[in-house]
Design a protein around this motif. Structure first.
Motif, PDB file in Angstrom:
ATOM      1  N   SER A   1       3.138   6.157  37.410  1.00  0.00           N
ATOM      2  CA  SER A   1       2.187   5.702  38.429  1.00  0.00           C
ATOM      3  C   SER A   1       2.835   4.783  39.467  1.00  0.00           C
ATOM      4  N   PHE A   2       3.779   3.965  39.058  1.00  0.00           N
ATOM      5  CA  PHE A   2       4.418   3.040  40.011  1.00  0.00           C
ATOM      6  C   PHE A   2       5.210   3.793  41.078  1.00  0.00           C
ATOM      7  N   ILE A   3       5.962   4.770  40.665  1.00  0.00           N
ATOM      8  CA  ILE A   3       6.776   5.537  41.611  1.00  0.00           C
ATOM      9  C   ILE A   3       5.880   6.341  42.542  1.00  0.00           C
ATOM     10  N   ALA A   4       4.862   6.976  41.997  1.00  0.00           N
ATOM     11  CA  ALA A   4       3.959   7.790  42.812  1.00  0.00           C
ATOM     12  C   ALA A   4       3.231   6.932  43.840  1.00  0.00           C
ATOM     13  N   PHE A   5       2.746   5.766  43.442  1.00  0.00           N
ATOM     14  CA  PHE A   5       2.051   4.882  44.380  1.00  0.00           C
ATOM     15  C   PHE A   5       2.966   4.518  45.541  1.00  0.00           C
ATOM     16  N   TYR A   6       4.169   4.112  45.242  1.00  0.00           N
ATOM     17  CA  TYR A   6       5.096   3.699  46.294  1.00  0.00           C
ATOM     18  C   TYR A   6       5.408   4.858  47.249  1.00  0.00           C
ATOM     19  N   THR A   7       5.671   6.026  46.711  1.00  0.00           N
ATOM     20  CA  THR A   7       6.025   7.149  47.581  1.00  0.00           C
ATOM     21  C   THR A   7       4.846   7.596  48.435  1.00  0.00           C
ATOM     22  N   TYR A   8       3.641   7.609  47.892  1.00  0.00           N
ATOM     23  CA  TYR A   8       2.482   7.992  48.693  1.00  0.00           C
ATOM     24  C   TYR A   8       2.203   6.948  49.773  1.00  0.00           C
ATOM     25  N   LYS A   9       2.293   5.691  49.408  1.00  0.00           N
ATOM     26  CA  LYS A   9       1.998   4.610  50.360  1.00  0.00           C
ATOM     27  C   LYS A   9       3.000   4.597  51.507  1.00  0.00           C
ATOM     28  N   LYS A  10       4.269   4.700  51.194  1.00  0.00           N
ATOM     29  CA  LYS A  10       5.310   4.556  52.220  1.00  0.00           C
ATOM     30  C   LYS A  10       5.638   5.854  52.943  1.00  0.00           C
ATOM     31  N   PHE A  11       5.681   6.963  52.223  1.00  0.00           N
ATOM     32  CA  PHE A  11       6.205   8.192  52.817  1.00  0.00           C
ATOM     33  C   PHE A  11       5.151   9.238  53.175  1.00  0.00           C
ATOM     34  N   VAL A  12       3.902   9.009  52.774  1.00  0.00           N
ATOM     35  CA  VAL A  12       2.867   9.974  53.137  1.00  0.00           C
ATOM     36  C   VAL A  12       1.849   9.332  54.074  1.00  0.00           C
ATOM     37  N   PHE A  13       1.183   8.286  53.608  1.00  0.00           N
ATOM     38  CA  PHE A  13       0.093   7.699  54.375  1.00  0.00           C
ATOM     39  C   PHE A  13       0.531   6.512  55.229  1.00  0.00           C
ATOM     40  N   SER A  14       1.657   5.926  54.927  1.00  0.00           N
ATOM     41  CA  SER A  14       2.275   4.850  55.708  1.00  0.00           C
ATOM     42  C   SER A  14       1.283   3.739  56.052  1.00  0.00           C
ATOM     43  N   THR A  15       0.640   3.213  55.037  1.00  0.00           N
ATOM     44  CA  THR A  15      -0.335   2.142  55.264  1.00  0.00           C
ATOM     45  C   THR A  15       0.327   0.780  55.126  1.00  0.00           C
ATOM     46  N   GLN A  16      -0.266  -0.185  55.785  1.00  0.00           N
ATOM     47  CA  GLN A  16       0.263  -1.547  55.757  1.00  0.00           C
ATOM     48  C   GLN A  16      -0.744  -2.529  55.155  1.00  0.00           C
ATOM     49  N   ARG A  17      -1.807  -2.023  54.602  1.00  0.00           N
ATOM     50  CA  ARG A  17      -2.872  -2.897  54.125  1.00  0.00           C
ATOM     51  C   ARG A  17      -2.592  -3.420  52.722  1.00  0.00           C
ATOM     52  N   ASN A  18      -3.631  -3.986  52.132  1.00  0.00           N
ATOM     53  CA  ASN A  18      -3.583  -4.655  50.843  1.00  0.00           C
ATOM     54  C   ASN A  18      -2.997  -3.747  49.752  1.00  0.00           C
ATOM     55  N   HIS A  19      -1.817  -4.120  49.276  1.00  0.00           N
ATOM     56  CA  HIS A  19      -1.131  -3.316  48.260  1.00  0.00           C
ATOM     57  C   HIS A  19      -1.913  -3.272  46.948  1.00  0.00           C
ATOM     58  N   LEU A  20      -2.418  -4.414  46.527  1.00  0.00           N
ATOM     59  CA  LEU A  20      -3.118  -4.482  45.247  1.00  0.00           C
ATOM     60  C   LEU A  20      -4.397  -3.642  45.271  1.00  0.00           C
ATOM     61  N   GLN A  21      -5.172  -3.758  46.341  1.00  0.00           N
ATOM     62  CA  GLN A  21      -6.410  -2.981  46.447  1.00  0.00           C
ATOM     63  C   GLN A  21      -6.104  -1.489  46.447  1.00  0.00           C
ATOM     64  N   GLU A  22      -5.100  -1.067  47.194  1.00  0.00           N
ATOM     65  CA  GLU A  22      -4.733   0.341  47.223  1.00  0.00           C
ATOM     66  C   GLU A  22      -4.203   0.810  45.872  1.00  0.00           C
ATOM     67  N   TYR A  23      -3.462  -0.057  45.187  1.00  0.00           N
ATOM     68  CA  TYR A  23      -2.943   0.315  43.872  1.00  0.00           C
ATOM     69  C   TYR A  23      -4.086   0.473  42.864  1.00  0.00           C
ATOM     70  N   LEU A  24      -5.060  -0.427  42.911  1.00  0.00           N
ATOM     71  CA  LEU A  24      -6.200  -0.326  41.996  1.00  0.00           C
ATOM     72  C   LEU A  24      -7.010   0.947  42.263  1.00  0.00           C
ATOM     73  N   LYS A  25      -7.173   1.303  43.530  1.00  0.00           N
ATOM     74  CA  LYS A  25      -7.855   2.560  43.854  1.00  0.00           C
ATOM     75  C   LYS A  25      -7.026   3.749  43.372  1.00  0.00           C
TER      76      LYS A  25
END
Length: 169
Positions: free
Chosen positions: A72-96
């Motif tokens: 889950s950690f690797i997938a979250f990072y790759t989706y956040k940075k390389f797919v959706f490129s969001t800059q918002r709250n990391h914790l909230q996005e990780y919990l979702k």
């Protein structure tokens, strides 16, 4: 010859060459997600095989749970940075994202159990089939839930915002 070299130097100063990352983000988001999800699913599948071979005495559902927790950690990072490129709250996005993965886990476990118990399919082939079903549903959930971007304002909303007419949230 000297003029062409000088012209090339001047061109290189003013024209930035696109990097691979620039080209990556010009690619459609669904294609980026499919590529990253395929890599993540491939990693999950490999991890599932390794954990199954290491912990042969454990039930396959426990191995499946371990695989989802680790990846889950690797997938979250790759989706956040390389797919959706969001800059918002990391914790909230990780919990979702965790909520999506919990749902995906139960779907995965249900499909795997059905394929093994009802259709007598090999464990590893069954997991490969189950992973394929999760690709589309996960894209929609990540895009519209975990990494949802605020919708851009319409022209009339921008005008009202300019004059501070819209109510505050």
């Amino acid at each position: 010859m000297k003029f062409n070299t000088t012209l090339t130097i001047i061109k290189n100063i003013f024209i930035k060459e696109k990097t691979l990352l620039d080209h990556w983000f010009e690619t459609d988001e669904r294609i980026r997600f499919s590529i990253m999800a395929s890599l993540n699913m491939g990693l999950r599948y490999l991890l599932f095989i390794i954990l199954s071979l290491l912990f042969t005495t454990l039930h396959y559902q426990f191995t499946l749970l371990l695989m989802w927790l680790i990846s889950s950690f690797i997938a979250f990072y790759t989706y956040k940075k390389f797919v959706f490129s969001t800059q918002r709250n990391h914790l909230q996005e990780y919990l979702k994202s965790i909520a999506i993965w919990i749902l995906s886990y139960f779907i995965n476990a249900g499909i795997l159990s059905l394929l093994i118990n009802r259709y007598q399919i090999n464990l590893f082939l069954g997991q490969g089939i189950a992973i394929c079903f999760l690709l589309i549903s996960n894209y929609l959930l990540f895009k519209h839930f975990a990494f949802r971007q605020p919708s851009p304002l319409k022209r009339w909303e921008k005008l009202f915002k300019l004059f501070d007419i819209l109510p505050k949230n």
